[in-house]
Design an enzyme around this catalytic site. Sequence first.
Site, PDB file in Angstrom:
ATOM      1  N   LYS B  53      44.169   9.593   6.817  1.00  0.00           N
ATOM      2  CA  LYS B  53      43.593   9.691   5.473  1.00  0.00           C
ATOM      3  C   LYS B  53      43.360  11.151   5.111  1.00  0.00           C
ATOM      4  O   LYS B  53      43.671  11.589   4.006  1.00  0.00           O
ATOM      5  CB  LYS B  53      42.276   8.902   5.395  1.00  0.00           C
ATOM      6  CG  LYS B  53      42.488   7.386   5.411  1.00  0.00           C
ATOM      7  CD  LYS B  53      41.180   6.610   5.628  1.00  0.00           C
ATOM      8  CE  LYS B  53      41.477   5.130   5.875  1.00  0.00           C
ATOM      9  NZ  LYS B  53      40.291   4.373   6.335  1.00  0.00           N
ATOM     10  N   GLN B  97      34.038   4.522   7.669  1.00  0.00           N
ATOM     11  CA  GLN B  97      35.072   3.914   8.508  1.00  0.00           C
ATOM     12  C   GLN B  97      34.453   2.793   9.347  1.00  0.00           C
ATOM     13  O   GLN B  97      33.481   3.014  10.069  1.00  0.00           O
ATOM     14  CB  GLN B  97      35.714   4.972   9.418  1.00  0.00           C
ATOM     15  CG  GLN B  97      36.856   4.450  10.261  1.00  0.00           C
ATOM     16  CD  GLN B  97      38.074   4.040   9.426  1.00  0.00           C
ATOM     17  OE1 GLN B  97      38.448   4.710   8.465  1.00  0.00           O
ATOM     18  NE2 GLN B  97      38.699   2.919   9.791  1.00  0.00           N
ATOM     19  N   ASP B 120      36.838   2.190  -1.462  1.00  0.00           N
ATOM     20  CA  ASP B 120      37.371   1.091  -0.657  1.00  0.00           C
ATOM     21  C   ASP B 120      37.276  -0.249  -1.394  1.00  0.00           C
ATOM     22  O   ASP B 120      37.942  -1.216  -1.012  1.00  0.00           O
ATOM     23  CB  ASP B 120      36.564   0.965   0.652  1.00  0.00           C
ATOM     24  CG  ASP B 120      37.323   1.497   1.855  1.00  0.00           C
ATOM     25  OD1 ASP B 120      38.553   1.681   1.749  1.00  0.00           O
ATOM     26  OD2 ASP B 120      36.688   1.727   2.903  1.00  0.00           O
TER      27      ASP B 120
END
Lengths: 289, 289
Positions: B53, B97, B120
Amino acid sequence: MSAIIMSGKTLADEMTIQMQEDVNKLKEQGLTPGLVVLLVGEDPASQTYVRNKEKRAKALGFHSLIKRYPSTITEEELLNEVQRYNEDASFHGILVQLPLPKQIDSDKIVNAIDSMKDVDGFHPINMGKLLIGQPDKIPCTPYGIIKMLDRYQVEIEGKRAVVIGRSNIVGKPMAQLLMMRNATVTIAHSRTKDLPELARTADILVVAMGKGHFVTKDFIKPGAAVIDVGMNRDKNGKLIGDVKSDEVAEVAGYLTPVPKGVGPMTITMLLYQTIESAKKFAALSTEKL
Amino acid sequence: MSAIIMSGKTLADEMTIQMQEDVNKLKEQGLTPGLVVLLVGEDPASQTYVRNKEKRAKALGFHSLIKRYPSTITEEELLNEVQRYNEDASFHGILVQLPLPKQIDSDKIVNAIDSMKDVDGFHPINMGKLLIGQPDKIPCTPYGIIKMLDRYQVEIEGKRAVVIGRSNIVGKPMAQLLMMRNATVTIAHSRTKDLPELARTADILVVAMGKGHFVTKDFIKPGAAVIDVGMNRDKNGKLIGDVKSDEVAEVAGYLTPVPKGVGPMTITMLLYQTIESAKKFAALSTEKL
Protein backbone atom coordinates in the site's frame (compact mmCIF):
# COMPACT_ATOMS: atom_id res chain seq x y z
CA MET A 1 -53.87 -29.61 2.56
CA SER A 2 -54.45 -26.04 3.56
CA ALA A 3 -51.67 -23.81 4.89
CA ILE A 4 -51.33 -23.08 8.59
CA ILE A 5 -52.37 -19.46 9.02
CA MET A 6 -49.73 -17.55 10.97
CA SER A 7 -51.65 -15.05 13.04
CA GLY A 8 -49.69 -11.90 13.72
CA LYS A 9 -52.61 -10.74 15.84
CA THR A 10 -52.34 -13.73 18.19
CA LEU A 11 -48.57 -13.43 18.55
CA ALA A 12 -48.83 -9.67 19.07
CA ASP A 13 -51.32 -10.31 21.89
CA GLU A 14 -48.99 -12.88 23.45
CA MET A 15 -46.02 -10.55 23.26
CA THR A 16 -48.05 -7.68 24.65
CA ILE A 17 -48.72 -9.64 27.86
CA GLN A 18 -44.97 -10.08 28.39
CA MET A 19 -44.29 -6.47 27.47
CA GLN A 20 -46.95 -5.31 29.92
CA GLU A 21 -45.08 -7.12 32.69
CA ASP A 22 -41.85 -5.47 31.58
CA VAL A 23 -43.42 -2.01 31.60
CA ASN A 24 -44.92 -2.59 35.06
CA LYS A 25 -41.53 -3.62 36.42
CA LEU A 26 -39.84 -0.59 34.88
CA LYS A 27 -42.49 1.71 36.33
CA GLU A 28 -41.94 0.23 39.78
CA GLN A 29 -38.32 1.30 39.31
CA GLY A 30 -39.51 4.79 38.45
CA LEU A 31 -38.99 4.47 34.70
CA THR A 32 -41.80 4.97 32.19
CA PRO A 33 -40.96 4.06 28.59
CA GLY A 34 -41.56 7.11 26.44
CA LEU A 35 -42.34 7.25 22.72
CA VAL A 36 -42.83 10.44 20.75
CA VAL A 37 -44.23 10.40 17.24
CA LEU A 38 -43.57 13.42 15.05
CA LEU A 39 -46.40 13.80 12.57
CA VAL A 40 -46.23 16.40 9.82
CA GLY A 41 -49.33 17.36 7.84
CA GLU A 42 -52.71 15.70 7.42
CA ASP A 43 -52.11 12.56 5.36
CA PRO A 44 -55.10 10.35 6.30
CA ALA A 45 -53.16 7.04 6.20
CA SER A 46 -50.45 8.52 8.45
CA GLN A 47 -53.14 9.78 10.84
CA THR A 48 -54.53 6.25 11.13
CA TYR A 49 -51.13 4.61 11.66
CA VAL A 50 -50.13 7.15 14.27
CA ARG A 51 -53.42 6.81 16.14
CA ASN A 52 -52.99 3.01 16.26
CA LYS A 53 -49.48 3.38 17.60
CA GLU A 54 -50.63 5.81 20.26
CA LYS A 55 -53.54 3.57 21.30
CA ARG A 56 -51.25 0.57 21.72
CA ALA A 57 -48.56 2.62 23.52
CA LYS A 58 -51.06 4.11 25.95
CA ALA A 59 -52.65 0.70 26.62
CA LEU A 60 -49.21 -0.46 27.77
CA GLY A 61 -48.87 2.55 30.03
CA PHE A 62 -46.21 4.32 27.98
CA HIS A 63 -45.51 8.01 28.19
CA SER A 64 -46.85 8.62 24.68
CA LEU A 65 -46.96 11.81 22.69
CA ILE A 66 -48.02 12.64 19.17
CA LYS A 67 -46.43 15.92 18.23
CA ARG A 68 -48.25 17.44 15.24
CA TYR A 69 -46.77 19.98 12.84
CA PRO A 70 -48.29 21.86 9.90
CA SER A 71 -47.30 20.63 6.44
CA THR A 72 -45.59 23.99 5.92
CA ILE A 73 -42.89 23.31 8.55
CA THR A 74 -39.37 23.87 7.25
CA GLU A 75 -36.61 21.27 7.31
CA GLU A 76 -34.65 23.33 9.81
CA GLU A 77 -37.61 23.65 12.15
CA LEU A 78 -38.23 19.92 12.04
CA LEU A 79 -34.52 19.21 12.62
CA ASN A 80 -34.72 21.41 15.71
CA GLU A 81 -37.70 19.45 16.93
CA VAL A 82 -35.84 16.15 16.46
CA GLN A 83 -32.91 17.60 18.39
CA ARG A 84 -35.26 18.67 21.18
CA TYR A 85 -36.54 15.11 21.62
CA ASN A 86 -33.05 13.67 21.31
CA GLU A 87 -32.24 15.68 24.42
CA ASP A 88 -35.52 14.99 26.24
CA ALA A 89 -34.74 12.14 28.64
CA SER A 90 -38.41 11.26 29.10
CA PHE A 91 -38.52 9.78 25.58
CA HIS A 92 -36.64 6.57 24.72
CA GLY A 93 -38.04 6.26 21.25
CA ILE A 94 -38.51 8.87 18.50
CA LEU A 95 -40.45 8.10 15.39
CA VAL A 96 -40.92 10.46 12.48
CA GLN A 97 -43.99 9.34 10.56
CA LEU A 98 -43.21 9.13 6.85
CA PRO A 99 -43.84 10.36 4.22
CA LEU A 100 -42.78 13.95 4.86
CA PRO A 101 -43.73 16.96 2.68
CA LYS A 102 -41.58 17.70 -0.35
CA GLN A 103 -39.63 20.59 1.13
CA ILE A 104 -38.11 18.23 3.69
CA ASP A 105 -35.34 15.71 3.01
CA SER A 106 -36.52 12.59 4.89
CA ASP A 107 -33.00 11.16 5.03
CA LYS A 108 -31.71 14.27 6.77
CA ILE A 109 -34.44 14.00 9.38
CA VAL A 110 -33.93 10.27 9.99
CA ASN A 111 -30.15 10.78 10.21
CA ALA A 112 -30.68 13.45 12.85
CA ILE A 113 -32.48 11.08 15.25
CA ASP A 114 -30.24 9.84 18.06
CA SER A 115 -29.51 6.30 16.87
CA MET A 116 -30.19 5.03 20.41
CA LYS A 117 -33.75 6.39 20.14
CA ASP A 118 -34.26 5.22 16.56
CA VAL A 119 -36.88 2.58 17.44
CA ASP A 120 -37.86 2.31 13.76
CA GLY A 121 -34.33 1.09 12.99
CA PHE A 122 -33.98 3.30 9.91
CA HIS A 123 -30.86 5.27 10.93
CA PRO A 124 -27.87 4.44 8.68
CA ILE A 125 -25.81 3.40 11.68
CA ASN A 126 -28.47 0.91 12.73
CA MET A 127 -28.71 -0.34 9.16
CA GLY A 128 -24.92 -0.68 9.12
CA LYS A 129 -24.87 -2.63 12.37
CA LEU A 130 -27.44 -4.95 10.88
CA LEU A 131 -25.38 -5.43 7.72
CA ILE A 132 -22.25 -6.32 9.69
CA GLY A 133 -24.20 -8.77 11.83
CA GLN A 134 -24.30 -6.76 15.07
CA PRO A 135 -27.90 -5.58 15.08
CA ASP A 136 -29.10 -3.05 17.63
CA LYS A 137 -32.34 -1.36 16.52
CA ILE A 138 -33.94 -3.37 13.70
CA PRO A 139 -36.62 -2.24 11.22
CA CYS A 140 -39.87 -3.39 12.82
CA THR A 141 -41.60 -5.19 9.95
CA PRO A 142 -38.81 -7.70 9.19
CA TYR A 143 -38.09 -8.07 12.92
CA GLY A 144 -41.73 -9.00 13.50
CA ILE A 145 -41.60 -11.49 10.63
CA ILE A 146 -38.66 -13.30 12.23
CA LYS A 147 -40.64 -13.50 15.49
CA MET A 148 -43.60 -15.02 13.60
CA LEU A 149 -41.44 -17.61 11.84
CA ASP A 150 -39.97 -18.57 15.22
CA ARG A 151 -43.33 -18.72 16.96
CA TYR A 152 -44.68 -21.08 14.30
CA GLN A 153 -41.46 -23.08 14.40
CA VAL A 154 -40.64 -22.54 10.76
CA GLU A 155 -37.03 -23.64 10.35
CA ILE A 156 -34.80 -20.95 8.84
CA GLU A 157 -31.31 -22.48 9.19
CA GLY A 158 -30.07 -23.97 5.93
CA LYS A 159 -33.27 -23.08 4.05
CA ARG A 160 -33.66 -21.17 0.80
CA ALA A 161 -35.41 -17.83 1.20
CA VAL A 162 -36.57 -15.41 -1.47
CA VAL A 163 -37.51 -11.85 -0.57
CA ILE A 164 -39.51 -10.05 -3.25
CA GLY A 165 -38.96 -6.31 -2.89
CA ARG A 166 -35.78 -4.43 -1.98
CA SER A 167 -37.02 -1.52 0.12
CA ASN A 168 -34.85 -0.17 2.91
CA ILE A 169 -37.55 -0.78 5.50
CA VAL A 170 -38.57 -4.32 4.57
CA GLY A 171 -36.74 -6.21 1.83
CA LYS A 172 -33.11 -5.39 2.57
CA PRO A 173 -33.20 -5.77 6.36
CA MET A 174 -35.35 -8.90 5.95
CA ALA A 175 -32.65 -10.47 3.80
CA GLN A 176 -29.98 -9.66 6.40
CA LEU A 177 -32.01 -11.13 9.25
CA LEU A 178 -32.71 -14.34 7.35
CA MET A 179 -29.05 -14.65 6.38
CA MET A 180 -27.96 -14.13 9.98
CA ARG A 181 -30.10 -17.16 10.76
CA ASN A 182 -28.22 -19.12 8.09
CA ALA A 183 -30.80 -19.10 5.35
CA THR A 184 -29.55 -18.75 1.78
CA VAL A 185 -31.28 -15.59 0.65
CA THR A 186 -32.10 -14.08 -2.73
CA ILE A 187 -33.60 -10.61 -3.09
CA ALA A 188 -35.86 -10.33 -6.11
CA HIS A 189 -37.19 -7.04 -7.47
CA SER A 190 -38.78 -5.34 -10.44
CA ARG A 191 -35.84 -6.19 -12.72
CA THR A 192 -35.76 -9.86 -11.80
CA LYS A 193 -36.41 -12.25 -14.66
CA ASP A 194 -38.37 -15.50 -14.27
CA LEU A 195 -39.76 -14.43 -10.93
CA PRO A 196 -42.25 -17.32 -10.46
CA GLU A 197 -39.47 -19.84 -11.15
CA LEU A 198 -37.17 -18.15 -8.64
CA ALA A 199 -39.93 -17.87 -6.04
CA ARG A 200 -40.60 -21.60 -6.38
CA THR A 201 -37.07 -22.31 -5.07
CA ALA A 202 -38.02 -20.68 -1.75
CA ASP A 203 -38.75 -22.56 1.45
CA ILE A 204 -39.48 -19.12 2.89
CA LEU A 205 -41.02 -16.53 0.59
CA VAL A 206 -41.42 -12.95 1.81
CA VAL A 207 -43.51 -10.77 -0.49
CA ALA A 208 -43.22 -7.00 -0.09
CA MET A 209 -43.82 -5.56 -3.52
CA GLY A 210 -47.03 -3.57 -3.08
CA LYS A 211 -49.03 -5.20 -5.88
CA GLY A 212 -52.37 -6.61 -4.80
CA HIS A 213 -52.78 -10.37 -5.36
CA PHE A 214 -49.69 -10.52 -7.59
CA VAL A 215 -48.29 -13.74 -6.14
CA THR A 216 -50.32 -16.71 -7.30
CA LYS A 217 -49.91 -20.41 -6.56
CA ASP A 218 -47.49 -20.67 -9.49
CA PHE A 219 -44.95 -18.85 -7.30
CA ILE A 220 -45.14 -21.31 -4.43
CA LYS A 221 -43.06 -24.36 -3.60
CA PRO A 222 -45.36 -26.90 -1.91
CA GLY A 223 -45.08 -26.55 1.84
CA ALA A 224 -43.30 -23.17 1.77
CA ALA A 225 -43.81 -20.52 4.43
CA VAL A 226 -45.27 -17.44 2.71
CA ILE A 227 -45.16 -14.03 4.38
CA ASP A 228 -47.40 -11.39 2.87
CA VAL A 229 -46.27 -7.85 3.69
CA GLY A 230 -48.62 -6.21 1.16
CA MET A 231 -51.32 -3.75 2.20
CA ASN A 232 -53.30 -2.81 -0.88
CA ARG A 233 -56.88 -1.79 -1.56
CA ASP A 234 -58.82 -3.68 -4.22
CA LYS A 235 -61.33 -1.90 -6.46
CA ASN A 236 -63.99 -2.27 -3.77
CA GLY A 237 -61.73 -0.66 -1.18
CA LYS A 238 -61.09 -3.93 0.62
CA LEU A 239 -57.65 -4.45 2.20
CA ILE A 240 -55.74 -7.15 0.33
CA GLY A 241 -52.20 -8.46 0.43
CA ASP A 242 -49.66 -9.04 -2.34
CA VAL A 243 -50.48 -12.74 -2.19
CA LYS A 244 -53.58 -14.31 -3.72
CA SER A 245 -54.25 -16.00 -0.44
CA ASP A 246 -57.13 -18.31 -1.35
CA GLU A 247 -55.19 -20.25 -3.97
CA VAL A 248 -51.76 -19.91 -2.31
CA ALA A 249 -53.16 -21.41 0.90
CA GLU A 250 -53.75 -24.64 -1.03
CA VAL A 251 -50.05 -25.03 -1.82
CA ALA A 252 -48.14 -23.27 0.97
CA GLY A 253 -47.36 -24.84 4.32
CA TYR A 254 -47.71 -21.57 6.23
CA LEU A 255 -49.27 -18.27 5.25
CA THR A 256 -49.72 -14.90 6.96
CA PRO A 257 -53.16 -13.35 6.49
CA VAL A 258 -53.93 -9.74 5.54
CA PRO A 259 -55.09 -8.12 7.76
CA LYS A 260 -54.01 -9.50 11.15
CA GLY A 261 -50.74 -10.88 9.84
CA VAL A 262 -47.61 -8.79 9.55
CA GLY A 263 -49.33 -5.49 10.45
CA PRO A 264 -49.99 -6.06 14.16
CA MET A 265 -46.45 -7.39 14.62
CA THR A 266 -44.88 -4.24 13.14
CA ILE A 267 -46.43 -1.99 15.80
CA THR A 268 -45.62 -4.57 18.47
CA MET A 269 -41.93 -4.57 17.58
CA LEU A 270 -41.91 -0.77 17.63
CA LEU A 271 -43.21 -0.81 21.22
CA TYR A 272 -40.90 -3.71 22.08
CA GLN A 273 -37.87 -1.76 20.89
CA THR A 274 -38.99 1.31 22.81
CA ILE A 275 -39.08 -0.76 26.02
CA GLU A 276 -35.64 -2.20 25.22
CA SER A 277 -34.38 1.31 24.59
CA ALA A 278 -35.75 2.50 27.96
CA LYS A 279 -33.94 -0.39 29.66
CA LYS A 280 -30.70 0.54 27.90
CA PHE A 281 -30.93 4.20 28.89
CA ALA A 282 -31.63 3.12 32.48
CA ALA A 283 -28.56 0.84 32.45
CA LEU A 284 -26.42 3.67 31.07
CA SER A 285 -27.53 6.14 33.74
CA THR A 286 -26.83 3.50 36.42
CA GLU A 287 -23.32 3.02 35.02
CA LYS A 288 -22.73 6.75 35.31
CA LEU A 289 -23.59 6.79 39.04
CA MET B 1 -13.94 -21.69 -25.93
CA SER B 2 -11.70 -20.32 -23.26
CA ALA B 3 -12.81 -17.57 -20.87
CA ILE B 4 -11.70 -13.98 -21.34
CA ILE B 5 -9.22 -13.29 -18.55
CA MET B 6 -10.15 -10.13 -16.67
CA SER B 7 -6.87 -8.55 -15.69
CA GLY B 8 -7.09 -6.55 -12.50
CA LYS B 9 -3.49 -5.61 -13.03
CA THR B 10 -4.19 -3.98 -16.40
CA LEU B 11 -7.21 -2.08 -15.13
CA ALA B 12 -5.33 -0.99 -12.00
CA ASP B 13 -2.58 0.39 -14.24
CA GLU B 14 -5.14 2.24 -16.37
CA MET B 15 -6.83 3.73 -13.32
CA THR B 16 -3.50 4.71 -11.83
CA ILE B 17 -2.74 6.91 -14.84
CA GLN B 18 -5.98 8.81 -14.29
CA MET B 19 -5.41 8.97 -10.55
CA GLN B 20 -1.90 10.32 -11.12
CA GLU B 21 -3.41 13.21 -13.10
CA ASP B 22 -5.88 13.84 -10.29
CA VAL B 23 -3.13 13.90 -7.68
CA ASN B 24 -1.03 16.25 -9.79
CA LYS B 25 -3.96 18.65 -10.14
CA LEU B 26 -4.67 18.55 -6.40
CA LYS B 27 -1.02 19.22 -5.62
CA GLU B 28 -1.06 22.25 -7.93
CA GLN B 29 -3.91 23.49 -5.73
CA GLY B 30 -1.75 22.92 -2.66
CA LEU B 31 -3.47 19.72 -1.55
CA THR B 32 -1.59 16.44 -1.13
CA PRO B 33 -3.78 13.38 -0.49
CA GLY B 34 -2.69 11.82 2.78
CA LEU B 35 -3.07 8.21 3.87
CA VAL B 36 -1.98 6.88 7.25
CA VAL B 37 -1.84 3.17 7.96
CA LEU B 38 -1.87 2.08 11.59
CA LEU B 39 0.00 -1.20 11.92
CA VAL B 40 0.06 -3.08 15.20
CA GLY B 41 2.54 -5.91 15.80
CA GLU B 42 4.69 -7.94 13.46
CA ASP B 43 2.28 -10.17 11.50
CA PRO B 44 4.28 -10.97 8.31
CA ALA B 45 1.26 -10.95 5.97
CA SER B 46 0.17 -7.57 7.35
CA GLN B 47 3.71 -6.23 6.88
CA THR B 48 3.61 -7.24 3.23
CA TYR B 49 0.15 -5.74 2.59
CA VAL B 50 1.10 -2.51 4.29
CA ARG B 51 4.37 -2.21 2.37
CA ASN B 52 2.50 -2.69 -0.92
CA LYS B 53 0.00 0.00 0.00
CA GLU B 54 2.76 2.40 0.95
CA LYS B 55 4.71 1.71 -2.25
CA ARG B 56 1.67 2.43 -4.41
CA ALA B 57 0.70 5.50 -2.36
CA LYS B 58 4.20 6.97 -2.59
CA ALA B 59 4.40 6.25 -6.32
CA LEU B 60 1.32 8.44 -6.74
CA GLY B 61 2.92 11.20 -4.68
CA PHE B 62 0.69 10.78 -1.61
CA HIS B 63 1.62 11.98 1.82
CA SER B 64 1.96 8.43 3.12
CA LEU B 65 2.72 7.23 6.62
CA ILE B 66 2.92 3.80 8.21
CA LYS B 67 2.56 4.27 11.93
CA ARG B 68 3.85 1.18 13.75
CA TYR B 69 2.85 0.12 17.26
CA PRO B 70 4.04 -2.74 19.45
CA SER B 71 1.65 -5.69 19.79
CA THR B 72 1.33 -4.79 23.49
CA ILE B 73 -0.48 -1.51 22.78
CA THR B 74 -3.71 -1.14 24.77
CA GLU B 75 -7.12 -0.49 23.25
CA GLU B 76 -7.24 2.93 24.82
CA GLU B 77 -3.84 3.91 23.47
CA LEU B 78 -4.84 2.81 19.97
CA LEU B 79 -8.15 4.67 20.25
CA ASN B 80 -6.19 7.80 21.14
CA GLU B 81 -4.00 7.30 18.09
CA VAL B 82 -7.07 6.98 15.85
CA GLN B 83 -8.45 10.15 17.38
CA ARG B 84 -5.16 11.91 16.72
CA TYR B 85 -5.32 11.08 13.00
CA ASN B 86 -9.02 11.93 12.85
CA GLU B 87 -7.97 15.43 13.85
CA ASP B 88 -4.86 15.61 11.67
CA ALA B 89 -5.96 17.51 8.56
CA SER B 90 -2.96 16.29 6.53
CA PHE B 91 -4.51 12.80 6.33
CA HIS B 92 -7.68 12.16 4.31
CA GLY B 93 -7.65 8.43 4.77
CA ILE B 94 -7.02 6.31 7.86
CA LEU B 95 -6.59 2.57 7.62
CA VAL B 96 -6.12 0.26 10.56
CA GLN B 97 -4.48 -2.92 9.31
CA LEU B 98 -6.37 -5.98 10.56
CA PRO B 99 -6.10 -8.34 12.37
CA LEU B 100 -5.40 -6.62 15.69
CA PRO B 101 -4.02 -8.35 18.81
CA LYS B 102 -6.50 -10.07 21.10
CA GLN B 103 -6.62 -7.39 23.79
CA ILE B 104 -8.11 -4.95 21.27
CA ASP B 105 -11.71 -4.94 20.07
CA SER B 106 -11.37 -4.35 16.31
CA ASP B 107 -14.95 -3.11 16.02
CA LYS B 108 -14.32 -0.41 18.60
CA ILE B 109 -11.28 0.78 16.68
CA VAL B 110 -13.01 0.78 13.29
CA ASN B 111 -16.02 2.60 14.78
CA ALA B 112 -13.69 5.28 16.15
CA ILE B 113 -12.36 6.23 12.72
CA ASP B 114 -13.94 9.40 11.33
CA SER B 115 -16.34 7.93 8.78
CA MET B 116 -15.19 10.57 6.28
CA LYS B 117 -11.64 9.18 6.51
CA ASP B 118 -12.76 5.54 6.49
CA VAL B 119 -11.26 4.74 3.08
CA ASP B 120 -11.62 1.01 3.76
CA GLY B 121 -15.40 1.50 3.96
CA PHE B 122 -15.77 -0.70 7.05
CA HIS B 123 -17.37 1.85 9.41
CA PRO B 124 -20.96 0.90 10.31
CA ILE B 125 -22.27 4.19 9.02
CA ASN B 126 -20.63 3.59 5.65
CA MET B 127 -22.00 0.04 5.62
CA GLY B 128 -25.43 1.46 6.49
CA LYS B 129 -25.28 4.02 3.68
CA LEU B 130 -24.43 1.19 1.31
CA LEU B 131 -27.36 -0.91 2.54
CA ILE B 132 -29.84 1.94 2.04
CA GLY B 133 -28.48 2.60 -1.44
CA GLN B 134 -26.62 5.84 -0.75
CA PRO B 135 -23.02 4.64 -0.76
CA ASP B 136 -20.20 6.95 0.30
CA LYS B 137 -17.04 4.97 1.19
CA ILE B 138 -17.31 1.41 -0.14
CA PRO B 139 -15.31 -1.66 0.88
CA CYS B 140 -12.47 -1.76 -1.64
CA THR B 141 -12.56 -5.37 -2.84
CA PRO B 142 -16.21 -5.41 -3.99
CA TYR B 143 -15.84 -1.87 -5.32
CA GLY B 144 -12.89 -3.00 -7.43
CA ILE B 145 -14.87 -5.99 -8.71
CA ILE B 146 -17.65 -3.72 -9.98
CA LYS B 147 -15.04 -1.65 -11.81
CA MET B 148 -13.66 -4.81 -13.43
CA LEU B 149 -17.09 -6.02 -14.53
CA ASP B 150 -17.73 -2.61 -16.05
CA ARG B 151 -14.34 -2.44 -17.76
CA TYR B 152 -14.91 -5.81 -19.41
CA GLN B 153 -18.48 -4.80 -20.27
CA VAL B 154 -20.08 -7.64 -18.37
CA GLU B 155 -23.76 -6.76 -18.13
CA ILE B 156 -25.09 -6.68 -14.56
CA GLU B 157 -28.61 -5.27 -15.00
CA GLY B 158 -31.26 -7.98 -14.87
CA LYS B 159 -28.70 -10.77 -14.43
CA ARG B 160 -28.58 -13.48 -11.77
CA ALA B 161 -25.60 -13.17 -9.42
CA VAL B 162 -24.43 -15.56 -6.73
CA VAL B 163 -21.91 -14.42 -4.11
CA ILE B 164 -20.27 -17.28 -2.22
CA GLY B 165 -19.16 -16.00 1.18
CA ARG B 166 -20.87 -13.55 3.51
CA SER B 167 -18.02 -11.59 5.05
CA ASN B 168 -18.51 -7.96 6.00
CA ILE B 169 -15.63 -6.86 3.79
CA VAL B 170 -16.45 -8.80 0.62
CA GLY B 171 -19.63 -10.88 0.40
CA LYS B 172 -22.21 -8.61 1.96
CA PRO B 173 -21.14 -5.32 0.36
CA MET B 174 -20.65 -7.16 -2.98
CA ALA B 175 -24.28 -8.31 -2.86
CA GLN B 176 -25.46 -4.75 -2.19
CA LEU B 177 -23.44 -3.31 -5.05
CA LEU B 178 -24.69 -5.91 -7.51
CA MET B 179 -28.28 -5.36 -6.36
CA MET B 180 -27.92 -1.60 -6.76
CA ARG B 181 -27.05 -2.36 -10.38
CA ASN B 182 -30.28 -4.36 -10.70
CA ALA B 183 -28.86 -7.85 -10.54
CA THR B 184 -30.88 -10.48 -8.68
CA VAL B 185 -28.45 -11.57 -6.01
CA THR B 186 -28.15 -14.62 -3.78
CA ILE B 187 -25.58 -14.87 -1.00
CA ALA B 188 -24.40 -18.43 -0.44
CA HIS B 189 -22.35 -19.54 2.56
CA SER B 190 -21.18 -22.51 4.58
CA ARG B 191 -24.74 -23.54 5.45
CA THR B 192 -26.00 -23.39 1.88
CA LYS B 193 -27.27 -26.69 0.49
CA ASP B 194 -26.75 -27.76 -3.13
CA LEU B 195 -24.13 -25.09 -3.69
CA PRO B 196 -22.98 -26.23 -7.16
CA GLU B 197 -26.60 -26.25 -8.37
CA LEU B 198 -27.17 -22.76 -6.99
CA ALA B 199 -23.89 -21.48 -8.42
CA ARG B 200 -24.91 -22.77 -11.86
CA THR B 201 -27.85 -20.33 -11.87
CA ALA B 202 -25.37 -17.42 -11.79
CA ASP B 203 -24.54 -15.21 -14.74
CA ILE B 204 -22.08 -13.54 -12.37
CA LEU B 205 -20.39 -15.72 -9.75
CA VAL B 206 -18.26 -14.08 -7.06
CA VAL B 207 -16.28 -16.55 -4.98
CA ALA B 208 -14.90 -15.34 -1.64
CA MET B 209 -14.84 -18.37 0.60
CA GLY B 210 -11.15 -18.88 1.29
CA LYS B 211 -10.88 -22.51 0.15
CA GLY B 212 -8.25 -23.17 -2.46
CA HIS B 213 -9.57 -24.56 -5.79
CA PHE B 214 -12.96 -25.34 -4.24
CA VAL B 215 -15.02 -24.11 -7.19
CA THR B 216 -14.79 -26.55 -10.10
CA LYS B 217 -16.39 -26.43 -13.52
CA ASP B 218 -19.49 -28.13 -12.06
CA PHE B 219 -20.31 -24.81 -10.40
CA ILE B 220 -20.27 -22.81 -13.60
CA LYS B 221 -23.03 -21.81 -15.99
CA PRO B 222 -21.54 -21.73 -19.50
CA GLY B 223 -20.50 -18.18 -20.32
CA ALA B 224 -20.74 -16.89 -16.76
CA ALA B 225 -18.43 -14.19 -15.41
CA VAL B 226 -16.45 -15.71 -12.53
CA ILE B 227 -14.70 -13.50 -9.99
CA ASP B 228 -12.15 -15.24 -7.79
CA VAL B 229 -11.46 -13.36 -4.56
CA GLY B 230 -9.54 -16.23 -2.96
CA MET B 231 -5.90 -15.91 -1.89
CA ASN B 232 -4.73 -19.29 -0.64
CA ARG B 233 -1.42 -21.13 -0.58
CA ASP B 234 -1.30 -24.65 -1.97
CA LYS B 235 0.93 -27.33 -0.40
CA ASN B 236 3.87 -26.05 -2.41
CA GLY B 237 3.32 -22.51 -1.13
CA LYS B 238 2.02 -21.30 -4.47
CA LEU B 239 -0.67 -18.60 -4.41
CA ILE B 240 -3.98 -20.02 -5.64
CA GLY B 241 -7.56 -18.78 -5.79
CA ASP B 242 -10.82 -20.36 -4.64
CA VAL B 243 -11.53 -21.27 -8.25
CA LYS B 244 -9.94 -24.18 -10.08
CA SER B 245 -9.05 -21.84 -12.87
CA ASP B 246 -7.76 -24.25 -15.50
CA GLU B 247 -11.00 -26.20 -15.80
CA VAL B 248 -13.33 -23.28 -15.03
CA ALA B 249 -11.75 -21.25 -17.84
CA GLU B 250 -13.10 -23.85 -20.28
CA VAL B 251 -16.72 -23.15 -19.25
CA ALA B 252 -16.83 -19.55 -18.02
CA GLY B 253 -17.13 -16.54 -20.32
CA TYR B 254 -14.94 -14.34 -18.11
CA LEU B 255 -12.57 -15.19 -15.29
CA THR B 256 -10.32 -13.19 -12.97
CA PRO B 257 -6.85 -14.69 -12.46
CA VAL B 258 -5.04 -15.16 -9.14
CA PRO B 259 -2.70 -13.32 -8.75
CA LYS B 260 -3.19 -10.10 -10.80
CA GLY B 261 -6.96 -10.26 -10.62
CA VAL B 262 -8.92 -8.84 -7.73
CA GLY B 263 -5.86 -8.08 -5.57
CA PRO B 264 -4.37 -5.13 -7.49
CA MET B 265 -7.81 -3.57 -7.78
CA THR B 266 -8.36 -3.65 -4.02
CA ILE B 267 -5.34 -1.46 -3.33
CA THR B 268 -6.24 0.75 -6.28
CA MET B 269 -9.71 1.42 -4.87
CA LEU B 270 -8.19 2.24 -1.50
CA LEU B 271 -6.01 4.91 -3.10
CA TYR B 272 -8.90 6.05 -5.28
CA GLN B 273 -11.11 6.58 -2.25
CA THR B 274 -8.32 8.45 -0.48
CA ILE B 275 -8.10 10.88 -3.41
CA GLU B 276 -11.89 11.28 -3.43
CA SER B 277 -11.77 11.91 0.31
CA ALA B 278 -9.10 14.60 -0.14
CA LYS B 279 -11.30 16.29 -2.76
CA LYS B 280 -14.27 16.20 -0.38
CA PHE B 281 -12.32 17.73 2.49
CA ALA B 282 -11.05 20.44 0.12
CA ALA B 283 -14.62 21.19 -1.00
CA LEU B 284 -15.77 21.39 2.63
CA SER B 285 -13.02 23.80 3.60
CA THR B 286 -13.84 25.96 0.56
CA GLU B 287 -17.50 26.04 1.61
CA LYS B 288 -16.45 27.28 5.00
CA LEU B 289 -14.54 30.26 3.56
